[in-house]
Write a protein that holds these residues in place. Structure first.
Motif, PDB file in Angstrom:
ATOM      1  N   ALA A 173     -19.549  -2.881  -3.701  1.00 48.07           N
ATOM      2  CA  ALA A 173     -18.817  -1.855  -2.970  1.00 48.07           C
ATOM      3  C   ALA A 173     -17.560  -2.319  -2.408  1.00 48.07           C
ATOM      4  CB  ALA A 173     -19.648  -1.350  -1.733  1.00 48.07           C
ATOM      5  N   ILE A 174     -17.566  -3.427  -1.634  1.00 48.10           N
ATOM      6  CA  ILE A 174     -16.403  -4.015  -1.184  1.00 48.10           C
ATOM      7  C   ILE A 174     -15.233  -4.905  -2.071  1.00 48.10           C
ATOM      8  CG2 ILE A 174     -16.883  -6.538  -0.678  1.00 48.10           C
ATOM      9  CD1 ILE A 174     -15.810  -5.715   2.223  1.00 48.10           C
ATOM     10  N   GLU A 175     -15.964  -5.253  -3.257  1.00 48.77           N
ATOM     11  CA  GLU A 175     -15.037  -5.792  -4.336  1.00 48.77           C
ATOM     12  C   GLU A 175     -14.102  -4.862  -5.172  1.00 48.77           C
ATOM     13  OE1 GLU A 175     -17.688 -10.067  -4.391  1.00 48.77           O
ATOM     14  OE2 GLU A 175     -17.526  -8.625  -6.052  1.00 48.77           O
ATOM     15  N   ILE A 176     -14.704  -3.627  -5.284  1.00 48.65           N
ATOM     16  CA  ILE A 176     -13.904  -2.593  -6.018  1.00 48.65           C
ATOM     17  C   ILE A 176     -12.940  -1.831  -5.422  1.00 48.65           C
ATOM     18  CG2 ILE A 176     -15.936  -2.367  -7.622  1.00 48.65           C
ATOM     19  CD1 ILE A 176     -16.557   0.239  -6.375  1.00 48.65           C
ATOM     20  N   ALA A 177     -13.201  -1.731  -4.130  1.00 50.41           N
ATOM     21  CA  ALA A 177     -12.144  -1.153  -3.004  1.00 50.41           C
ATOM     22  C   ALA A 177     -10.823  -1.373  -2.847  1.00 50.41           C
ATOM     23  CB  ALA A 177     -12.928  -0.895  -1.686  1.00 50.41           C
ATOM     24  N   PRO A 178      -9.910  -0.469  -3.179  1.00 45.90           N
ATOM     25  CA  PRO A 178      -8.416  -0.838  -2.617  1.00 45.90           C
ATOM     26  C   PRO A 178      -8.507  -1.527  -1.070  1.00 45.90           C
ATOM     27  CG  PRO A 178      -8.570   1.193  -3.702  1.00 45.90           C
ATOM     28  CD  PRO A 178     -10.208   0.996  -3.589  1.00 45.90           C
ATOM     29  N   PRO A 179      -7.546  -2.205  -0.665  1.00 47.57           N
ATOM     30  CA  PRO A 179      -7.485  -3.019   0.529  1.00 47.57           C
ATOM     31  C   PRO A 179      -7.910  -1.740   1.656  1.00 47.57           C
ATOM     32  CG  PRO A 179      -6.113  -4.252  -0.837  1.00 47.57           C
ATOM     33  CD  PRO A 179      -6.476  -2.956  -1.756  1.00 47.57           C
ATOM     34  N   LYS A 217      -5.938  -0.185 -13.180  1.00 45.90           N
ATOM     35  CA  LYS A 217      -6.376   1.048 -13.596  1.00 45.90           C
ATOM     36  C   LYS A 217      -6.798   1.636 -12.302  1.00 45.90           C
ATOM     37  CE  LYS A 217     -10.124   3.179 -16.029  1.00 45.90           C
ATOM     38  NZ  LYS A 217     -11.105   3.330 -16.974  1.00 45.90           N
ATOM     39  N   TYR A 218      -7.491   0.898 -11.285  1.00 50.25           N
ATOM     40  CA  TYR A 218      -7.988   1.771 -10.151  1.00 50.25           C
ATOM     41  C   TYR A 218      -7.064   1.492  -8.812  1.00 50.25           C
ATOM     42  CZ  TYR A 218     -12.124   2.183 -13.074  1.00 50.25           C
ATOM     43  OH  TYR A 218     -12.858   2.633 -14.212  1.00 50.25           O
ATOM     44  N   HIS A 219      -6.320   0.679  -8.874  1.00 50.50           N
ATOM     45  CA  HIS A 219      -5.431   0.149  -7.633  1.00 50.50           C
ATOM     46  C   HIS A 219      -4.002   0.262  -7.775  1.00 50.50           C
ATOM     47  CE1 HIS A 219      -8.679  -2.671  -5.740  1.00 50.50           C
ATOM     48  NE2 HIS A 219      -9.126  -1.527  -6.123  1.00 50.50           N
ATOM     49  N   GLY A 220      -3.497   0.348  -9.029  1.00 54.41           N
ATOM     50  CA  GLY A 220      -2.139   0.471  -9.202  1.00 54.41           C
ATOM     51  C   GLY A 220      -1.526   1.648  -9.923  1.00 54.41           C
ATOM     52  N   ASN A 221      -2.503   2.631 -10.073  1.00 52.87           N
ATOM     53  CA  ASN A 221      -1.887   3.885 -10.848  1.00 52.87           C
ATOM     54  C   ASN A 221      -1.391   3.448 -12.261  1.00 52.87           C
ATOM     55  OD1 ASN A 221      -2.282   5.971  -8.781  1.00 52.87           O
ATOM     56  ND2 ASN A 221      -0.459   5.316  -7.904  1.00 52.87           N
ATOM     57  N   LYS A 222      -2.201   2.660 -12.956  1.00 51.23           N
ATOM     58  CA  LYS A 222      -1.757   2.142 -14.286  1.00 51.23           C
ATOM     59  C   LYS A 222      -0.503   1.387 -14.364  1.00 51.23           C
ATOM     60  CE  LYS A 222      -5.184   5.824 -16.191  1.00 51.23           C
ATOM     61  NZ  LYS A 222      -5.059   6.885 -17.042  1.00 51.23           N
ATOM     62  N   ASP A 223      -0.075   1.013 -13.328  1.00 44.78           N
ATOM     63  CA  ASP A 223       1.350   0.401 -13.373  1.00 44.78           C
ATOM     64  C   ASP A 223       1.090  -1.267 -13.048  1.00 44.78           C
ATOM     65  OD1 ASP A 223       3.848  -0.589 -13.211  1.00 44.78           O
ATOM     66  OD2 ASP A 223       4.494   0.311 -11.331  1.00 44.78           O
ATOM     67  N   ILE A 273       0.811  -1.367   0.066  1.00 44.13           N
ATOM     68  CA  ILE A 273      -0.011   0.166  -0.139  1.00 44.13           C
ATOM     69  C   ILE A 273       0.659   1.213  -0.058  1.00 44.13           C
ATOM     70  CG2 ILE A 273      -1.433   1.403   1.618  1.00 44.13           C
ATOM     71  CD1 ILE A 273      -2.865  -1.239   2.264  1.00 44.13           C
ATOM     72  N   GLN A 274       1.906   1.140   0.964  1.00 38.92           N
ATOM     73  CA  GLN A 274       2.894   2.472   0.848  1.00 38.92           C
ATOM     74  C   GLN A 274       3.485   2.565  -0.360  1.00 38.92           C
ATOM     75  OE1 GLN A 274       1.457   3.524   3.668  1.00 38.92           O
ATOM     76  NE2 GLN A 274       3.268   4.435   3.759  1.00 38.92           N
ATOM     77  N   GLU A 275       3.964   1.596  -1.183  1.00 42.90           N
ATOM     78  CA  GLU A 275       4.532   1.772  -2.593  1.00 42.90           C
ATOM     79  C   GLU A 275       3.403   2.137  -3.539  1.00 42.90           C
ATOM     80  OE1 GLU A 275       5.687   0.023  -6.445  1.00 42.90           O
ATOM     81  OE2 GLU A 275       3.997  -0.432  -5.058  1.00 42.90           O
ATOM     82  N   ALA A 276       2.328   1.793  -3.576  1.00 44.22           N
ATOM     83  CA  ALA A 276       1.450   1.903  -4.517  1.00 44.22           C
ATOM     84  C   ALA A 276       0.890   3.377  -4.450  1.00 44.22           C
ATOM     85  CB  ALA A 276      -0.155   1.103  -4.170  1.00 44.22           C
ATOM     86  N   ASN A 277       0.660   3.931  -3.262  1.00 47.44           N
ATOM     87  CA  ASN A 277       0.444   5.317  -3.020  1.00 47.44           C
ATOM     88  C   ASN A 277      -0.760   5.843  -4.010  1.00 47.44           C
ATOM     89  OD1 ASN A 277       0.594   7.981  -1.736  1.00 47.44           O
ATOM     90  ND2 ASN A 277       2.246   8.616  -3.266  1.00 47.44           N
ATOM     91  N   ILE A 278      -1.852   5.441  -3.793  1.00 43.96           N
ATOM     92  CA  ILE A 278      -2.934   5.782  -4.599  1.00 43.96           C
ATOM     93  C   ILE A 278      -3.299   6.949  -4.498  1.00 43.96           C
ATOM     94  CG2 ILE A 278      -5.456   5.160  -5.517  1.00 43.96           C
ATOM     95  CD1 ILE A 278      -4.681   2.479  -4.606  1.00 43.96           C
ATOM     96  N   ASN A 279      -3.523   7.852  -5.629  1.00 44.77           N
ATOM     97  CA  ASN A 279      -4.040   9.275  -5.608  1.00 44.77           C
ATOM     98  C   ASN A 279      -5.597   9.423  -5.230  1.00 44.77           C
ATOM     99  OD1 ASN A 279      -4.579  12.004  -5.670  1.00 44.77           O
ATOM    100  ND2 ASN A 279      -3.789  12.184  -7.814  1.00 44.77           N
ATOM    101  N   PRO A 280      -5.796   9.835  -3.921  1.00 37.48           N
ATOM    102  CA  PRO A 280      -7.312   9.601  -3.843  1.00 37.48           C
ATOM    103  C   PRO A 280      -8.015  10.800  -4.861  1.00 37.48           C
ATOM    104  CG  PRO A 280      -6.282  10.848  -2.174  1.00 37.48           C
ATOM    105  CD  PRO A 280      -5.108  10.528  -3.169  1.00 37.48           C
ATOM    106  N   TYR A 281      -7.541  11.744  -5.356  1.00 37.13           N
ATOM    107  CA  TYR A 281      -8.207  12.891  -6.275  1.00 37.13           C
ATOM    108  C   TYR A 281      -7.903  12.507  -7.831  1.00 37.13           C
ATOM    109  CZ  TYR A 281      -7.960  14.894  -1.704  1.00 37.13           C
ATOM    110  OH  TYR A 281      -8.043  15.107  -0.220  1.00 37.13           O
ATOM    111  N   SER A 282      -7.499  11.385  -8.254  1.00 33.94           N
ATOM    112  CA  SER A 282      -7.401  11.120  -9.607  1.00 33.94           C
ATOM    113  C   SER A 282      -8.614  10.848 -10.326  1.00 33.94           C
ATOM    114  CB  SER A 282      -6.318   9.844  -9.699  1.00 33.94           C
ATOM    115  OG  SER A 282      -6.902   8.749  -9.201  1.00 33.94           O
TER     116      SER A 282
END
Length: 568
Positions: free
Chosen positions: A186-192, A272-278, A52-61
C-alpha cells in the motif's frame, strides 16, 4: 497479470530518466518568473513540494482509479485481521457456542483460544518476510489468503476445543503473511503526497472486518444452533477469496521491482501512476533518483535471517525505535480490552447477550468513524503531535472509565451484584466508547503509516515482519492476561493503562521522528542525523506566486549539507 508495456517502451522511459537532471525543477516561462511572489509557505521538503505541484496528478484518472483498487485489495487483507478481532468477542458470548465449548468468558481456556491466534502470527512473521522479499508483495498477499482458508476449514468444522485452538493457530499464520505484504504494498505504490492516506486507509481495514463480524454475529445469534457460530467462522474467508482473485490483476510495487533489479518496470510504474505518463515529470525523476540511491542491491534483503541493519547502525536503531514504539503502544494502550467487549459490557450492567452484541456493533462503528476521520487528515497532520496529544487523551478517558467502574464496584459490594446507579454505568460506558474513538483517531491510521515510513525498502518486509512479531507478542499478553485479570481484579486492571498511556505520551515526545511531508528515501537523511527527532522538525520554505505556482525554494539538502536556495 498487468503489464507496463513493451520492453522497447520501458527502455525508452528508462533512458529518458537517465538523461534527466537529478534534482527536479519546475520550468516556468519568463513571464512566470516575473510574477510577483504572493507568500512564503513552510513545508517539510521544498524540493518534494515543488515536484508535487508540478506533477498535479489527476485523482480521477484511470491510473489513479487503478491505484485506489490496488490499495483497496491491500485494505481487504486488513479486513481479514479485523474480522477476527471482533469475531471471537461475540462468539464467546453465544450460548450455542458455550454448549459445545464450555469455556466461560474469562479464565485460562478463553486465554488459550484467543492467544493461539497471535502465537500463529508470531511464528508466521519471519516466513512472511521471506515470501514478500523474494517473490513480491502480491505473492505474499495471495499465500496469506490460502493459509487463512485452511484455518477457516479447520476451525469451522471443530467440535472439540483442541481442534478449535489448532484452527486459531493456522489462522494466525495466514494473517501474518498477509499483514506483512499488504501494508508494504500500500505504501510503496502511493505517490508521496497520498502515502499517509493510502497506509492509513489500509489499516482502517481492521474496522472493515470488525464491523461486519459484529453485525453477522448479532444476526446469527438468533439462529440458536451451532450454525450461529459456524457461519461467522466460515465468512472469515470472504475477504481472503477477494484478495486471492484480484491480486494478479494489480501491478507489483515499484520499490520491490527496483530492489530486485527490474528498474525499467519500476520506472514505467512511476511514469504511469505518479507522472501523468510523462517520463520527464519532476516527481518521477525525484523518486527514481532517490530510489536508486536508497535501494542497495547488495542482497541483504535476500538473506532471510539477516536483521542486523535494523539494530547495528545508528540509522537502523532509530528506525527500529519507531517500529517498536508504534507496535507496542498501538497494542498496549488499553485497546486490547476490545477483544473482551462483551465481558466489559456485562460488568457495566449490560447483561442481555443481544444487548452486548448490539453495543459491540456500536463500539466498532463509532471507532471506525474516528479512524476514517483521521485517514482523511493523515497527509496533513503532523504524526508526532497527534501521537503525543492523542495518547494523553486516551489516558484521561480510561481514568474516567476506571473511576466510574470503581464507584459501581463499591455500590455492588454494598447492595449486591448488579445493583448500582444506572447513571454510573452509562458514564463508564460512554467514557469507554470515548477512549475507543480517541484511540482509533490517534493510532489506527498511524499503525500502518509509521512502520512503513520508518523502514527503508530493502528492510521493509523484514521490519514489518519484526513489527508483526512484536504486535502479536503484545496481543498475546493482552489476550492471555486480560480474561484472567478481568476475572480476578475486574476494573482495577484498567488503572494499569491509565499510567502506561502517560508514559507512552512521554516516549513519543522524546523519541518520535516526524515523517510527514517527506519521501521515503529522504527520510534516510533524517535518520542519519545525530538527533533524528530534531532533524525531522526542521522545515523548508517555498515562495509561491499569486496563482500558487512555486517560483523559489529554500531547501535543505537531504545529504545533510548546508541549506541552499534554488530559483525555479
Amino acid at each position: 497479470m498487468s503489464s507496463h508495456g513493451s520492453s522497447d517502451e520501458k527502455h525508452a522511459i528508462s533512458h529518458s530518466i537517465e538523461k534527466a537532471p537529478a534534482s527536479p525543477e519546475v520550468t516556468l516561462t519568463s513571464a512566470g518568473k516575473a510574477k510577483k511572489a504572493k507568500k512564503e509557505k513552510v513545508v517539510h521538503n521544498a524540493e518534494l513540494y515543488a515536484a508535487i505541484q508540478e506533477a498535479n496528478i489527476n485523482p480521477y484518472s484511470k491510473e489513479s482509479l487503478k491505484l485506489y483498487l490496488s490499495v483497496f485489495i491491500a485494505f481487504c487483507c486488513a479486513c481479514a485481521n479485523g474480522y477476527d478481532g471482533s469475531l471471537m468477542t461475540s462468539i464467546i458470548a453465544m450460548e450455542s457456542y458455550q454448549a459445545v465449548f464450555p469455556v466461560g468468558d474469562t479464565g485460562p481456556l478463553v486465554s488459550a483460544i484467543f492467544s493461539l491466534y497471535t502465537v500463529g502470527a508470531m511464528v508466521g512473521a519471519p516466513f512472511a518476510a521471506i515470501l514478500s522479499d523474494r517473490y513480491g508483495r502480491r505473492v505474499g498477499m495471495f499465500c496469506g489468503g490460502v493459509v487463512i482458508n485452511i484455518g477457516m476449514i479447520i476451525i469451522s468444522t471443530a467440535m472439540t476445543t483442541p481442534q478449535f485452538i489448532v484452527g486459531r493457530f493456522v489462522l494466525g499464520l495466514g494473517i501474518a503473511v498477509m499483514t506483512v505484504a499488504a501494508p508494504a504494498y500500500a505504501i510503496e505504490i502511493a505517490p508521496p503526497h497520498w502515502r499517509g492516506r493510502f497506509a492509513g486507509f489500509y489499516n482502517c481495514g481492521w474496522f472493515g472486518g470488525a464491523i461486519p463480524a459484529a453485525i453477522v454475529t448479532f444476526g446469527t445469534n438468533y439462529m440458536g444452533n451451532n450454525w450461529s457460530w459456524r457461519v461467522p467462522l466460515i465468512l472469515q474467508s470472504a475477504a481472503c477469496v477477494l484478495v486471492m482473485g484480484a491480486v494478479w490483476f494489480l501491478d507489483e510495487s515499484p520499490r520491490f521491482l527496483m530492489a530486485n533489479g527490474r528498474e525499467e518496470e519500476a520506472i514505467a510504474f512511476l511514469v504511469k501512476y505518479h507522472g501523468n505518463k510523462d517520463p520527464n515529470s519532476a516527481l518521477v525523476r525525484l523518486e527514481v533518483e532517490e530510489m536508486r540511491e536508497g535501494i542497495k542491491l547488495d542482497g541483504i534483503d535476500k538473506v532471510w535471517w539477516d536483521y542486523r541493519p535494523l539494530f547495528l547502525t545508528h540509522n537502523g536503531r532509530w528506525r527500529m525505535a519507531q517500529v517498536l514504539m508504534i507496535s507496542i503502544f498501538g497494542q498496549f494502550s488499553g485497546n486490547g480490552l476490545g477483544y473482551f467487549n462483551t465481558t466489559i459490557f456485562r460488568k457495566l450492567g449490560v447483561t442481555e447477550i443481544p444487548q452486548q452484541l448490539g453495543y459491540n456493533i456500536l463500539n466498532q462503528g463509532i471507532s471506525a468513524i474516528g479512524a476514517l476521520t483521521a485517514v482523511t487528515l493523515t497527509d496533513k497532520m503532523p504524526r508526532r503531535k497527534v501521537l503525543i496529544i492523542g495518547t494523553t487523551l486516551c489516558s484521561f478517558a480510561l481514568a474516567a472509565n476506571s473511576g466510574l467502574s470503581a464507584v459501581i464496584a463499591n455500590q455492588e459490594a454494598e447492595r449486591g451484584e448488579g445493583n448500582f446507579d444506572l447513571s454510573y454505568g452509562k458514564g463508564a460506558l460512554a467514557s469507554y466508547f470515548l477512549f475507543n474513538v480517541i484511540f482509533s483517531f490517534t493510532y489506527t491510521p498511524l499503525q500502518g503509516v509509521i512502520p512503513t515510513e520508518a523502514l527503508e525498502t530493502t528492510m521493509r518486509a523484514k521490519g514489518l515482519a519484526a513489527s508483526g512479531f512484536i504486535v502479536n507478542a503484545v496481543s498475546f499478553i493482552n489476550q492471555f492476561a486480560t480474561p484472567i485479570a478481568l476475572g480476578n481484579i475486574g476494573y482495577k486492571y484498567i488503572f494499569v493503562f491509565v499510567g502506561w498511556d502517560l508514559f507512552e505520551a512521554l516516549m513519543w515526545y522524546l523519541f518520535c521522528v516526524e515523517s510527514q511531508g517527506r519521501t521515503l528515501e529522504q527520510l534516510n537523511w533524517v535518520y542519519d542525523q545525530p538527533n533524528p527527532v530534531k532533524a525531522s522538525l526542521k522545515v523548508d520554505k517555498v515562495v509561491l506566486a499569486d496563482d500558487g505556482t512555486v517560483i523559489e525554494t529554500a531547501a535543505r539538502g537531504v545529504s545533510g549539507n548546508a541549506d541552499r536556495a534554488d530559483a525555479i
